[in-house]
Write a protein that holds these residues in place. Structure first.
Motif, PDB file in Angstrom:
ATOM      1  N   ASP A  38       0.823  -1.203   0.000  1.00 27.14           N
ATOM      2  CA  ASP A  38       0.000   0.000   0.000  1.00 27.14           C
ATOM      3  C   ASP A  38       0.863   1.262   0.000  1.00 27.14           C
ATOM      4  O   ASP A  38       0.480   2.289  -0.534  1.00 27.14           O
ATOM      5  CB  ASP A  38      -0.925   0.019   1.227  1.00 27.14           C
ATOM      6  CG  ASP A  38      -2.002  -1.055   1.140  1.00 27.14           C
ATOM      7  OD1 ASP A  38      -2.378  -1.423   0.013  1.00 27.14           O
ATOM      8  OD2 ASP A  38      -2.461  -1.529   2.200  1.00 27.14           O
ATOM      9  N   CYS A  39       2.034   1.179   0.625  1.00 27.49           N
ATOM     10  CA  CYS A  39       2.963   2.312   0.674  1.00 27.49           C
ATOM     11  C   CYS A  39       3.786   2.342  -0.612  1.00 27.49           C
ATOM     12  O   CYS A  39       4.064   1.289  -1.197  1.00 27.49           O
ATOM     13  CB  CYS A  39       3.884   2.160   1.880  1.00 27.49           C
ATOM     14  SG  CYS A  39       5.038   3.518   2.137  1.00 27.49           S
ATOM     15  N   PRO A  40       4.161   3.536  -1.099  1.00 26.47           N
ATOM     16  CA  PRO A  40       5.007   3.599  -2.295  1.00 26.47           C
ATOM     17  C   PRO A  40       6.287   2.792  -2.111  1.00 26.47           C
ATOM     18  O   PRO A  40       6.926   2.848  -1.063  1.00 26.47           O
ATOM     19  CB  PRO A  40       5.318   5.088  -2.436  1.00 26.47           C
ATOM     20  CG  PRO A  40       4.255   5.789  -1.696  1.00 26.47           C
ATOM     21  CD  PRO A  40       3.851   4.874  -0.578  1.00 26.47           C
ATOM     22  N   THR A  41       6.663   2.039  -3.130  1.00 20.01           N
ATOM     23  CA  THR A  41       7.835   1.173  -3.073  1.00 20.01           C
ATOM     24  C   THR A  41       8.753   1.473  -4.254  1.00 20.01           C
ATOM     25  O   THR A  41       8.329   2.047  -5.256  1.00 20.01           O
ATOM     26  CB  THR A  41       7.422  -0.304  -3.149  1.00 20.01           C
ATOM     27  OG1 THR A  41       6.784  -0.532  -4.422  1.00 20.01           O
ATOM     28  CG2 THR A  41       6.458  -0.674  -2.024  1.00 20.01           C
ATOM     29  N   PRO A  42      10.031   1.071  -4.158  1.00 21.37           N
ATOM     30  CA  PRO A  42      10.898   1.192  -5.337  1.00 21.37           C
ATOM     31  C   PRO A  42      10.308   0.492  -6.557  1.00 21.37           C
ATOM     32  O   PRO A  42      10.442   0.990  -7.681  1.00 21.37           O
ATOM     33  CB  PRO A  42      12.195   0.524  -4.866  1.00 21.37           C
ATOM     34  CG  PRO A  42      12.201   0.720  -3.382  1.00 21.37           C
ATOM     35  CD  PRO A  42      10.758   0.589  -2.971  1.00 21.37           C
TER      36      PRO A  42
END
Length: 244
Positions: free
Chosen positions: A111-115
């Motif tokens: 859910d959190c921005p990831t690489p």
């Protein structure tokens, strides 16, 4: 479906017009909207750049239907496609302009921005293009007590801070052309607009227990993250010849 919102997020029409002006100056020929919803910003870009064609992808058929109707009403139906499909491994890029507003979760398992999500955006944009990334950020770190009042299972790891989001964008093959964040009035317009139709209905139907409980629960959650959860809008320029 709410009738009070122009955008499904804390974005004013004034800010949207400024963003569209900045993005349209690059004269994109192709526009890809990840998690487009009803695609209001996508349609505004197409209005500003008559030679552009757009594609919006989302899994919500109700929102997609609203987008198609809006495109038809504005004479844009022949230049845009609203597609009910996953953005993961989409074949619709690379595009000259990629919009991703609150939808990086469509590009990775988190859910959190990831690489992974940011690198997907880099692959989806042409070397001379732009990405508009809209992403929730912590305006300040929430306390455990504040997290307990937010959405079920809320954790500090659900969002990055603005500096961390910018660092992630740079690490993923971008340079930030423009950085801006939603104001408290934009948040209040969004959150109020999400609930307003139902609140008016509930006032006339006070015995609707399930609706009342849902609205009261959402209001309590909003009051818990009000002034803590922010929204960043980053206009990102792809680094030339970048490889993951």
């Amino acid at each position: 479906m709410t009738t009070r919102l122009t955008f499904h997020g804390p974005l004013s029409s004034a800010r949207a017009d400024t963003i569209v002006g900045r993005l349209s100056a690059n004269r994109p020929h192709t526009v890809l909207d990840i998690g487009c919803g009803w695609g209001e910003l996508l349609l505004r870009v197409l209005e500003a750049v008559p030679e552009a064609r757009g594609t919006g992808v989302d899994l919500n058929e109700t929102d997609l239907g609203r987008g198609r109707r809006s495109a038809e009403e504005r004479g844009l139906a022949g230049r845009v496609a609203f597609l009910a499909e996953s953005a993961r491994d989409t074949a619709h890029g690379p595009a000259d302009l990629v919009l991703c507003l609150g939808a990086t979760q469509a590009l990775s398992d988190a859910d959190c921005p990831t690489p992974e999500a940011l690198r997907s955006l880099r692959r989806l944009v042409t070397d001379h293009g732009r990405v508009l990334l809209g992403e929730g950020v912590w305006d300040r770190r929430p306390t455990p007590a504040e997290l307990a009042g937010m959405w079920p299972g809320a954790a500090e790891s659900d969002h990055l801070t603005l500096p961390a989001l910018l660092d992630l964008a740079v690490e993923s093959g971008f340079r930030p052309e423009w950085t801006e964040t939603a104001t408290l009035p934009e948040w209040e317009e969004f959150e109020s607009g999400c609930q307003a139709d139902q609140e008016v209905w509930l006032a006339a139907n006070p015995d609707a227990v399930e609706v009342r409980e849902r609205l009261d629960r959402h209001r309590a959650q909003w009051m818990s993250y009000r002034g803590i959860l922010g929204m960043a809008y980053l206009t990102l320029v792809p680094v030339r010849d970048w490889t993951a």
